[in-house]
Design an enzyme around this catalytic site. Structure first.
Site, PDB file in Angstrom:
ATOM      1  CE  LYS A 267      -0.220  -0.529   4.968  1.00 24.79           C
ATOM      2  NZ  LYS A 267      -1.011  -0.934   6.119  1.00 24.79           N
TER       3      LYS A 267
ATOM      4  CE1 TYR B 208      13.004  31.444   3.845  1.00 21.22           C
ATOM      5  CE2 TYR B 208      13.356  29.087   3.577  1.00 21.22           C
ATOM      6  CZ  TYR B 208      13.064  30.328   3.037  1.00 21.22           C
ATOM      7  OH  TYR B 208      12.843  30.442   1.710  1.00 21.22           O
TER       8      TYR B 208
HETATM    9  C1  LIG Z   1      -0.123  -1.840   6.752  1.00 20.88           C
HETATM   10  C2  LIG Z   1      -0.653  -3.070   7.385  1.00 20.88           C
HETATM   11  C3  LIG Z   1       0.221  -4.069   7.837  1.00 20.88           C
HETATM   12  C4  LIG Z   1       1.724  -3.920   7.827  1.00 20.88           C
HETATM   13  O1  LIG Z   1       2.168  -3.217   8.942  1.00 20.88           O
HETATM   14  P1  LIG Z   1       3.735  -3.037   9.210  1.00 20.88           P
HETATM   15  O2  LIG Z   1       3.789  -2.469  10.573  1.00 20.88           O
HETATM   16  O3  LIG Z   1       4.236  -2.101   8.169  1.00 20.88           O
HETATM   17  O4  LIG Z   1       4.344  -4.374   9.095  1.00 20.88           O
HETATM   18  C5  LIG Z   1      -0.338  -5.236   8.323  1.00 20.88           C
HETATM   19  N1  LIG Z   1      -1.677  -5.415   8.371  1.00 20.88           N
HETATM   20  C6  LIG Z   1      -2.539  -4.472   7.959  1.00 20.88           C
HETATM   21  C7  LIG Z   1      -4.006  -4.726   8.027  1.00 20.88           C
HETATM   22  C8  LIG Z   1      -2.070  -3.265   7.453  1.00 20.88           C
HETATM   23  O5  LIG Z   1      -2.929  -2.336   7.052  1.00 20.88           O
END
Ligand SMILES: *Cc1c(COP(=O)(O)O)cnc(C)c1O
Length: 358
Positions: free
Chosen positions: A34, A254
Site C-alpha cells: 500500500k 529561515y
Molecule cells: C499496513 C498493514 C500491515 C503492515 O504493517 P507493518 O507495521 O508495516 O508491518 C499489516 N496489516 C494491515 C491490516 C495493514 O494495514
C-alpha cells in the site's frame, strides 16, 4: 551530480522477505505494498516480489493499477470497498476484499456479482479502528460461508494496536480474544504485522502481513533494523551544492534559528521538504557526507538543508550525501524529526528520482 535520488535496492527487499520466511516458516506472506509500496514504487516492488504469496493495498485504484499492469498474484483490499458499486470491479479484476463492518457484509450478500470473490473477515479485538465487534462475528460469518458470492472460506484477521511494545498487556488480550472468537470456525487466520512477526511468534498462524520490515526498517519502538538483520531498501541521496564560511555569531537559514558558536563551514545540500525530507528534523539530525556523520543545523527549507562541517573540512561541491538508508538508519533520522520510518518513507515526493538496482 545526484540531486535527490532514492536508490531502491531490490536485493535487500528480497533478503528482508527471506528474513520474514525464516521467522515464520510455515506462514504464507501477504506483502504490504500500500501507499506506493511505502514510497518505494508499487509496480517495481510488486514485480520484484516473486517470493511472496499475495499483495495488500489500501485503495481500489492501487489494486486496479497492479492488475492492469499484469500482476497475477492475489491482491487484497485491506479496508474493503468504500462504495458498493466497487464490488463489481473487485469481482471483474479478481481482487480479494476485507469485510470489516456489517454494512459491507450486507452489501456483499446482496450484490449480483459476475463471479464469486475471496473474502477476508476483519475482527476488532481491541484496537477500535476497523473490524467487526466480537458479538457481530458469528452472524456475519454464518451469513457469508454458504453464500454464492463467496469463493472459499473467509480468512479471519485482526490487527494489533501495540505489537511494537512487547510488554503491552493489550497484545495478549487481543490475541486471546481472537483465538476465542475463531475457536469453532473454519478458515485461515492472520494477525501479525512486522512487529508481531519479529516478536510474537504465537501470532504467525496461516498468513503474516509484513510491511515496514520488508523495506528494511524496524517495526519495534526501541530498536534499529540492523539489530533484526534487516537491510535498508531505500537510500536517499543528494549532493553538496555549496560550502560556505559562516562566522561566529552568524545565523543559518529561515528564522535565523541556529547561530554559529564559532567560525565554521556549512555545506548546503540539495534536498528539502519538497522532496519529503522532514521539515521537523531538528538541529543535530545526522547527515552522512563521504561516510562521515555531520549535524544538520538551521531549518529545513523546501529545496535545501544546511549541515555544519566544523572549522576545517575536505568536503566540496559535488560530494555525495546520504540522508537515510545504507550507513544511516532511517529510524535515527525519524527520531530527530519526531516521526517514524513509515512516515518518512511514504513522504518521499514525486520530485525524487527512483533508481532501482539489484
Ligand atoms: C499496513 C498493514 C500491515 C503492515 O504493517 P507493518 O507495521 O508495516 O508491518 C499489516 N496489516 C494491515 C491490516 C495493514 O494495514
Amino acid at each position: 551530480m545526484k540531486i535527490a535520488v532514492a536508490e531502491i535496492n531490490i536485493g535487500a527487499l528480497l533478503y528482508n522477505v527471506e528474513v520474514v520466511r525464516k521467522l515464520a516458516p510455515t506462514s504464507k506472506i501477504l506483502a504490504m505494498i500500500k501507499a506506493n509500496a511505502y514510497g518505494h514504487g508499487y509496480l517495481e516492488v510488486a514485480e520484484s516480489l516473486t517470493n511472496v504469496d499475495a499483495f495488500g493495498v489500501a485503495r481500489l485504484d492501487e489494486a486496479i493499477k497492479l492488475r492492469d499492469a499484469g500482476v497475477k498474484k492475489s491482491i487484497v483490499l485491506l479496508e474493503g470497498f468504500f462504495d458498493k458499486d466497487e464490488l463489481m470491479i473487485i469481482a471483474e479484476k479478481q481482487l480479494e476484499t476485507v469485510l470489516h463492518n456489517k454494512q459491507q457484509v450486507i452489501d456483499f450478500i446482496n450484490a449480483d456479482l459476475p463471479q464469486p470473490i475471496k473474502v477476508w473477515l476483519k475482527l476488532d479485538t481491541g484496537m477500535h479502528r476497523i473490524g467487526l465487534a466480537p458479538e457481530e462475528m458469528a452472524s456475519c460469518y454464518n451469513q457469508l460461508t454458504q453464500h454464492k458470492n463467496i469463493l472459499a472460506t473467509p480468512t479471519i484477521l485482526t490487527h494489533l494496536a501495540c505489537a511494537d511494545e512487547l510488554e503491552h498487556p493489550l497484545n495478549n488480550q487481543q490475541i486471546n480474544l481472537f483465538n476465542q472468537l475463531c475457536l469453532d470456525i473454519e478458515g485461515e487466520r492472520s494477525i501479525a504485522n512486522s512487529a508481531a512477526i519479529m516478536s510474537l511468534p504465537e501470532t504467525h498462524l496461516d498468513w503474516v502481513r509484513p510491511g515496514i520490515m520488508m523495506y528494511g526498517a524496524s517495526a519495534m519502538a526501541d530498536s534499529d533494523a540492523a539489530e533484526h538483520d534487516l537491510k535498508p531498501v531505500m537510500t536517499l541521496k543528494s549532493s553538496v551544492i555549496a560550502v560556505r564560511d559562516v562566522p561566529k555569531g552568524g545565523s543559518v537559514g529561515y528564522g535565523a534559528t541556529w547561530v554559529a558558536k564559532q567560525n565554521t563551514k556549512i555545506a548546503v545540500v540539495a534536498i528539502g521538504y519538497g522532496d519529503g525530507y522532514p521539515r521537523n528534523a531538528g538541529n543535530g539530525t545526522p547527515v552522512l557526507i563521504n561516510s562521515i556523520e555531520y549535524p544538520l543545523v538551521g531549518r529545513v527549507s523546501m529545496d535545501m538543508i544546511t549541515v555544519d562541517l566544523g572549522q576545517s573540512t575536505e568536503i566540496k561541491v559535488g560530494d555525495e550525501v546520504i540522508l537515510w538508508g545504507e550507513g544511516l538508519p532511517i529510524e535515527r533520522v525519524a527520531r530527530h524529526a519526531n516521526s517514524i520510518a513509515y512516515e518518512l518513507l511514504c513522504g518521499v515526493t514525486g520530485r525524487v528520482t527512483k533508481q532501482y538496482k539489484n
